[in-house]
Every structure is written in structure tokens, then in C-alpha cells.
Design an enzyme around this catalytic site. Structure first.
Site, PDB file in Angstrom:
ATOM      1  N   LEU A 164     -37.741 -32.344  19.449  1.00  0.00           N
ATOM      2  CA  LEU A 164     -39.088 -32.276  18.876  1.00  0.00           C
ATOM      3  C   LEU A 164     -39.897 -31.108  19.414  1.00  0.00           C
ATOM      4  O   LEU A 164     -40.775 -30.598  18.733  1.00  0.00           O
ATOM      5  CB  LEU A 164     -39.837 -33.585  19.156  1.00  0.00           C
ATOM      6  CG  LEU A 164     -39.242 -34.862  18.559  1.00  0.00           C
ATOM      7  CD1 LEU A 164     -40.046 -36.073  18.986  1.00  0.00           C
ATOM      8  CD2 LEU A 164     -39.189 -34.773  17.047  1.00  0.00           C
ATOM      9  N   GLY A 165     -39.645 -30.717  20.637  1.00  0.00           N
ATOM     10  CA  GLY A 165     -40.406 -29.620  21.229  1.00  0.00           C
ATOM     11  C   GLY A 165     -39.990 -29.403  22.663  1.00  0.00           C
ATOM     12  O   GLY A 165     -39.194 -30.147  23.239  1.00  0.00           O
ATOM     13  N   GLY A 167     -41.642 -27.842  26.579  1.00  0.00           N
ATOM     14  CA  GLY A 167     -42.747 -27.349  27.384  1.00  0.00           C
ATOM     15  C   GLY A 167     -42.244 -26.791  28.694  1.00  0.00           C
ATOM     16  O   GLY A 167     -41.036 -26.626  28.913  1.00  0.00           O
ATOM     17  N   GLY A 168     -43.191 -26.512  29.589  1.00  0.00           N
ATOM     18  CA  GLY A 168     -42.826 -25.917  30.863  1.00  0.00           C
ATOM     19  C   GLY A 168     -42.076 -26.855  31.775  1.00  0.00           C
ATOM     20  O   GLY A 168     -41.312 -26.416  32.642  1.00  0.00           O
ATOM     21  N   GLY A 222     -40.285 -29.772  30.621  1.00  0.00           N
ATOM     22  CA  GLY A 222     -39.253 -30.596  30.018  1.00  0.00           C
ATOM     23  C   GLY A 222     -39.151 -30.417  28.520  1.00  0.00           C
ATOM     24  O   GLY A 222     -39.919 -29.670  27.904  1.00  0.00           O
ATOM     25  N   VAL A 280     -38.677 -32.522  24.729  1.00  0.00           N
ATOM     26  CA  VAL A 280     -38.962 -33.800  24.065  1.00  0.00           C
ATOM     27  C   VAL A 280     -37.971 -34.002  22.918  1.00  0.00           C
ATOM     28  O   VAL A 280     -37.781 -33.105  22.092  1.00  0.00           O
ATOM     29  CB  VAL A 280     -40.407 -33.846  23.538  1.00  0.00           C
ATOM     30  CG1 VAL A 280     -40.691 -35.201  22.886  1.00  0.00           C
ATOM     31  CG2 VAL A 280     -41.390 -33.586  24.666  1.00  0.00           C
ATOM     32  N   LYS A 284     -39.248 -37.631  26.703  1.00  0.00           N
ATOM     33  CA  LYS A 284     -39.465 -36.374  27.418  1.00  0.00           C
ATOM     34  C   LYS A 284     -38.524 -36.324  28.614  1.00  0.00           C
ATOM     35  O   LYS A 284     -38.674 -37.071  29.580  1.00  0.00           O
ATOM     36  CB  LYS A 284     -40.921 -36.277  27.888  1.00  0.00           C
ATOM     37  CG  LYS A 284     -41.240 -35.007  28.657  1.00  0.00           C
ATOM     38  CD  LYS A 284     -42.698 -35.013  29.086  1.00  0.00           C
ATOM     39  CE  LYS A 284     -43.070 -33.760  29.864  1.00  0.00           C
ATOM     40  NZ  LYS A 284     -44.485 -33.793  30.308  1.00  0.00           N
ATOM     41  N   ASP A 294     -56.084 -31.858  32.153  1.00  0.00           N
ATOM     42  CA  ASP A 294     -55.343 -30.924  31.292  1.00  0.00           C
ATOM     43  C   ASP A 294     -55.593 -31.249  29.825  1.00  0.00           C
ATOM     44  O   ASP A 294     -54.668 -31.325  29.019  1.00  0.00           O
ATOM     45  CB  ASP A 294     -53.844 -30.997  31.607  1.00  0.00           C
ATOM     46  CG  ASP A 294     -53.097 -29.757  31.109  1.00  0.00           C
ATOM     47  OD1 ASP A 294     -53.761 -28.733  30.845  1.00  0.00           O
ATOM     48  OD2 ASP A 294     -51.861 -29.810  30.991  1.00  0.00           O
TER      49      ASP A 294
END
Length: 651
Positions: free
Chosen positions: A344-345, A347-348, A350, A352, A366, A466
Site C-alpha cells: 500500500l505504501g 515510509g521512512g 517501514g 505498509v 505496517k 507529527d
């Protein structure tokens, strides 16, 4: 000189299993650490099986998982009270008998001191072996209603908004039909003890009903089992490895599922059982090894040296894991994601993946990057979001901790993050191509309610630190949910300022005081600042400019916003009606109040909600931030407005 030849890895494993199981066989007759489960006392309340007192002397063997009672401070009086925690909420034990337990919602009782409590959640028993007794009844609370039926009682509280009212009624099987979904904005069901057949003044008397709490029975094992155990000189307990396994701990240190009569066994027989068990285990492992051809690397994690990071996470999981969310193995994670098939995506910290639970529910998994994600981020995520239960907070359904294999399992959000719905690169700014201004307003209001729950609705307050579009997820109905608590900070209700050793957050959304203490201490106002930046970006008043491009703070806090506000002109080109413009003006003014450099000038998040829900006429345009009209300068390393703040206030 001869040298020792090391044993093959698999031989070492078999040898280890042999000694381990044999040791268990020897140790079985003397479970001295767990056989003593005396009745405990907390402020006069006698705690005994199937409940158990959470302390250093009592083990979970003395009762059932989830039925631990902690003698801790209550939010009502500050005194030590017997407390239970489940469903993300805290309850203090009002009464405990051999057949029932009476609990009072600690939050409701705390709010009831003001005689006008705002009931904001129901009672979730989850998988606890508890059930409501026939002495209870359900009260249905409805808020912000345009119409109240005759069978409901109006709550005369100041939280009614304008002509909208709140009401409460007793849930009965013969109730007349009423379209609650269209007439009221929110419904909360609360279970209380029924002490009267008359509910004529329920609009005010429900406060007393909340104080009386609700009554539960339990379904663990038959009373005869425990009675026979105690008659034989034993003490009742429970085997945590089995949901239905009753244990009777005997005076000689042994345990049984029945009673202690005739339980004594000579040591030779137990030794024989241990040896046979060890041999069978070794043969079974050897067969599995031959079939599956496991390599030595599979077992490295079991015997490798644990890092301090591993130890801190392991200690956290042992202490809180069973009280928050479900723990999965890494094999479970692979199975639910179909071996990480749908990504799905990323990030920095991990990646997903899309997954599915056994009951058919879709989830987002995640998987943390072991080389970047620290154990503290994992602990933050589980400890903070695991305590929450709110419509605007993403639900953490479970986690996986197999040392370097760490993952978090969330509810699936079909519409992804808010980031892809924000059109922030148009010049002049326009509203989103996919979401109308009214829907954007609802999204902003939902995010504010979620933050208000984190700041005021939890027993332990939570700073997210955040808040940004990427961390706001939208479900199928475009309801916003705050996610990613990796940088969150927990602090008690008594603290107003939070101590931090380093800055946290994303450049462009970080409050000035987070990275420069000259602006003040870090507090809940720091989340308010990030929220202000977020809704300015939602409305199009703040652009997310590429890093490294030449720009000034006027891009982020443009003078045209203030000029149009003062001239009462339409703010956005995409807005076509006066009503839409009012939404845009309201969100813009609130956003500008939230990003004031001085934390004392920013409103609290509950004040933000009141501003968004209130009348447009009472809103005042805030003063311009002192950096909003700064002269043009070359791009800084931050490429964000905070870089200018640092140059003005750094020492």
C-alpha cells in the site's frame, strides 16, 4: 594437543531441549512462585479468584487474563482504588462478591462531579469472560439533536449547540420508532444498574445512575471446581496458556485440574515422565527438521545476544502486551498479508501491506524496518494508540514482536491518506478537486475531535507530535482518523509541560517551541500548531513547496489571506456560495490562530472545536505572525518557515 570439536548446531538444539524439558519435569512439583494466591485487599475490597491483584507478589496464575485488579490512583479522588482496565477505558471496583462485580466508569464519575457530564463512550468487554447481569439496563444518549421525541428526556446541559439538544432515554424492546440517525449527530449506549421503575427526570438523574455503575457476572469455571480445591487444602488458580484450564495449587507445590486429594507423586515417576517427554520432543523436532529442512538461521534469533533495544521492547510487551491489543507471530503476519503480496505504501520506518484477518476484515499491516525503526518507536505506537478508542483515531488491532521482526496491524482505510486529496500546488490556491469545501470542513473538525480525545479524553494524555496530511487517514465514508503514533509522547494529566531531549516531528509542521525552547515549553499547544498548519494546507492557504526552491515565508503566510479577510472577499477561487466562503473563512481564521508563534496565544484544541462549530460573526482575525512579512531571502536548509524563526531566536 587435541582440541574440542564443536557439536553441530542441530545437536546443540536437541541437547538444549532435552535439558529444558527435563528441568521442567523436575520443577513441576514445586511451582512455589505461583501456588500461593492469597486473598488481597485494596481499600477494604477483598480480591480473590477468578480476580487477582496486580502487584509484585501475585502472579497471573492466580486468576484469569484480563481480570487483574490494580490498586492505583483514581481520577475522582486521587486515592488508591481497586481499578480494572479493558476496552481502552478504566473502571474502579465498587463491589465484589462471590457471584458478581460492580464497576463504575472512572471517566464518567469524574465528569459527573460537574453535574453535567458528557458521555462519550460505551462499555466494551471484548473477550473478557464477563457478561452483564439482569439487574442492568441500557441508557441511550443522543447529542446535537434537531428534534427530541416525547419518550426521551432532554439533558439541560450547556453543551447543547444553539437550537440543537441532547437527550437520554431507557432502551426498551417496545420503544416506538424514531429516526435517530437523521435527527441526531451522535449516539452513545451506556449500561447502568436499574434501581427504579420511574424515569421521569432521567435528564438529570442519569448522573446518579452513572455513579452507581453496572453489574457483571463471570463465566470461567464451575464453582464446584474451586470449592473442591479449597476443601482439599488447595488454592484456586488458572493456567494462562489455556482459556478454560482451571488449576488447583496444592500445599506440596504441585498443581492439578481437580483437587489435591491423592495428588502426591514420587520423584522417580515424575523423572520418568520428564525423560519420556524429552525423548518424544527430540524425536518430534527431528522429524519436523527432516521434513521441512529448517536451516540453522531459523533458530539464530532464539539464542542470539539480545540488544538493549530488544530488551526494552520485550519488557514492554510482557508488561502491557496482554492488556492492550492482540499479539501475532511473524507467521501470522505473513499469512494475513499473503506473503506481503499487496503493497500500500512505504515510509521512512517501514512498509505498509494490505491484509485480511481470519474473520474477513481487511487490515493494513505496517512492517517496521529493523535498520531504521527503533524499539522506542514501536513502544510509542503500541502504548499510545493501544490505549485509545475513538472514531477519529485509527484502531490498532494487533502487533508482532519477534525481536527484529516487528509489525503493527491497523484497521484498513480504503481512501488512504488525506495527502492525496489536498490540492496545494494551484496558484491561486483552490479547494480539492475531489472534496468540496463542506467536506473539508468536516474533515478538519473530525481531526480536531480526535486531537481533543488524545489531549483530554484518555487517562494518560497523549501528544502526537507529527500531525500532517500523510498521517491523517480516510475511511470509506471519508471520516478522518489520526494515525502513526511513532513520535507520540505520553504524559500525566497533572503535567502541563512535557520534557523532551530532542525535537520530534516533520519540518513545516513542527511548532517553534519543539526545536527552540525560547518560544516556551512543549505542550498540547504544539499539536495545535501542527493542526493549524494542516488546515491551512487543506484550505489552500499554505503551500507545500519543494525543498530547495527559492521562496520566502510569504508562501506559507501570504498577505493576501489577511487582505481578503479584511475586505470580506471570497478567499478561494473554487468557492461559489456565501455558505462555502464562510466555511473557508472560518477554517482560515482558526488556522491562523493555531500557528501563532507564542504558545500562549494559541487556543486549546477544545477551543478550536468551539470556534469551528460556533458562529462566524464572533471570530476575530488574529494578528499577523511577525515573520509573515519578512523580506525575501535565499532558501534555508530547512526550506520551511521555521528556518527564519531559528535565525531570529537561536542563541
Amino acid at each position: 594437543m587435541s582440541r574440542l570439536v564443536p557439536l553441530p548446531p542441530f545437536a546443540l538444539i536437541l541437547l538444549y531441549l532435552f535439558f529444558f524439558i527435563t528441568t521442567i519435569a523436575y520443577a513441576q512439583p514445586s511451582i512455589s512462585d505461583f501456588r500461593y494466591c492469597p486473598s488481597s485487599d485494596c481499600n477494604g475490597l477483598n480480591i480473590n479468584y477468578p480476580f487477582w491483584k496486580i502487584d509484585n507478589q501475585t502472579s497471573q496464575f492466580c486468576g484469569y487474563e484480563g481480570l487483574g485488579i490494580n490498586c492505583s490512583s483514581s481520577t475522582i479522588s486521587g486515592e488508591d482504588r481497586p481499578m480494572m482496565y479493558f476496552g481502552g477505558d478504566s473502571y474502579y471496583v465498587l463491589n465484589l462478591t462471590n457471584t458478581s462485580i460492580t464497576l463504575v466508569d472512572d471517566d464518567d464519575a469524574f465528569r459527573a462531579q460537574n453535574r453535567c457530564p458528557r458521555v462519550d463512550h460505551g462499555i466494551e468487554l471484548g473477550r473478557l469472560p464477563l457478561y452483564f447481569t439482569s439487574r442492568n439496563l441500557n441508557l441511550s444518549f443522543h447529542f446535537n439533536c434537531t428534534t427530541v421525541p416525547s419518550f426521551a428526556s432532554v439533558i439541560p446541559c450547556p453543551n447543547n449547540q444553539g437550537t440543537k439538544k441532547s437527550c437520554v432515554h431507557v432502551v426498551r424492546p417496545d420503544m416506538p420508532y424514531f429516526d435517530w440517525a437523521n435527527m441526531c449527530a451522535e449516539e452513545v449506549i451506556k449500561t447502568v444498574i436499574n434501581v427504579s421503575d420511574s424515569f421521569e427526570r432521567l435528564g438529570t438523574e442519569f448522573v446518579d445512575a452513572l455513579r452507581r455503575g453496572f453489574e457483571l457476572n463471570w463465566t470461567t469455571t464451575t464453582d464446584d471446581d474451586c470449592e473442591k480445591c479449597e476443601e482439599s487444602g488447595g488454592l484456586c488458580g488458572h493456567n494462562p496458556s489455556s482459556t478454560e484450564s482451571f488449576m488447583c495449587f496444592c500445599a506440596d507445590g504441585s498443581s492439578t485440574r481437580n483437587d489435591c486429594n491423592g495428588k502426591k507423586m514420587n520423584w522417580l515417576r515424575k523423572l520418568l515422565i520428564g525423560v519420556v517427554s524429552a525423548v518424544l520432543a527430540i524425536v518430534f523436532i527431528f522429524i519436523i527438521y527432516c521434513i521441512r529442512k529448517f536451516s540453522w538461521n531459523t533458530f539464530v534469533a532464539l539464542f542470539r545476544h539480545k540488544t538493549e533495544d530488544d530488551k526494552s521492547v520485550e519488557a514492554f510487551v510482557i508488561q502491557y502486551g496482554s492488556l492492550t491489543t492482540k499479539r501475532y507471530t511473524y507467521h501470522d503476519i505473513k499469512k494475513m498479508t499473503n506473503s506481503f503480496k499487496v503493497k500500500l505504501g512505504q515510509g521512512g520506518f517501514g512498509t505498509v501491506f494490505k491484509g485480511m484477518l481470519c474473520d474477513g476484515r481487511l487490515v493494513a499491516v505496517k512492517v517496521l524496518n529493523s535498520s531504521k525503526a527503533s524499539g522506542q518507536e514501536f513502544i510509542n505506537e503500541v502504548a499510545s494508540i493501544g490505549r485509545t478508542s475513538h472514531i477519529n483515531i485509527v484502531t490498532l488491532l494487533g502487533f508482532c514482536f519477534d525481536y527484529q521482526k516487528r509489525a503493527l496491524v491497523y484497521e484498513f482505510m480504503s481512501n488512504g491518506s488525506l495527502e492525496k486529496f489536498i490540492c496545494s500546488h494551484a496558484d491561486p490556491p483552490k479547494t480539492s478537486e475531489h472534496l468540496g469545501i463542506e467536506k473539508l470542513y468536516e474533515v478538519a473538525l473530525g481531526i480536531a475531535r480526535g486531537l481533543d480525545y488524545l489531549h483530554r479524553g484518555c487517562n494518560t494524555r497523549i501528544l502526537h507530535l507529527d500531525i500532517k496530511p500523510h498521517n491523517i487517514l480516510l475511511d470509506a465514508d471519508l471520516c478522518p482518523k489520526i494515525a502513526d503514533f511513532g513520535l507520540a509522547k505520553l504524559y500525566s494529566r497533572n503535567e502541563s509541560i512535557v520534557s523532551m531531549l530532542e525535537a520530534r516531528g516533520t519540518i513545516g509542521y513542527i511548532a517553534p517551541e519543539v526545536f527552540n525552547r525560547n518560544f516556551g515549553g512543549v505542550s498540547h499547544k504544539s499539536d495545535v500548531y501542527s493542526y493549524g498548519m494542516l488546515i491551512l494546507e487543506i484550505i489552500g492557504g499554505r503551500k507545500n513547496v519543494d525543498v530547495g526552491s527559492g521562496h520566502t515565508s510569504e508562501i506559507y503566510f501570504p498577505n493576501w489571506i489577511y487582505n481578503r479577510l479584511e475586505r470580506d472577499e471570497y478567499l478561494l477561487d473554487g468557492v461559489k456560495t456565501t455558505e462555502e466562503n464562510d466555511y473557508a473563512r472560518k477554517m482560515t481564521i482558526v488556522g491562523l490562530w493555531c500557528i501563532q508563534p507564542d504558545p500562549k496565544q494559541r487556543p486549546s484544541i477544545n477551543a478550536v472545536i468551539e470556534m469551528l462549530e460556533g458562529s462566524m460573526e464572533v471570530l476575530e482575525v488574529p494578528p499577523k505572525p511577525f515573520f509573515s512579512t519578512s523580506p525575501r531571502s535565499p532558501a534555508s536548509p530547512f526550506s520551511e518557515p521555521q528556518s527564519e524563526l531559528l535565525s531570529l531566536y537561536s542563541s
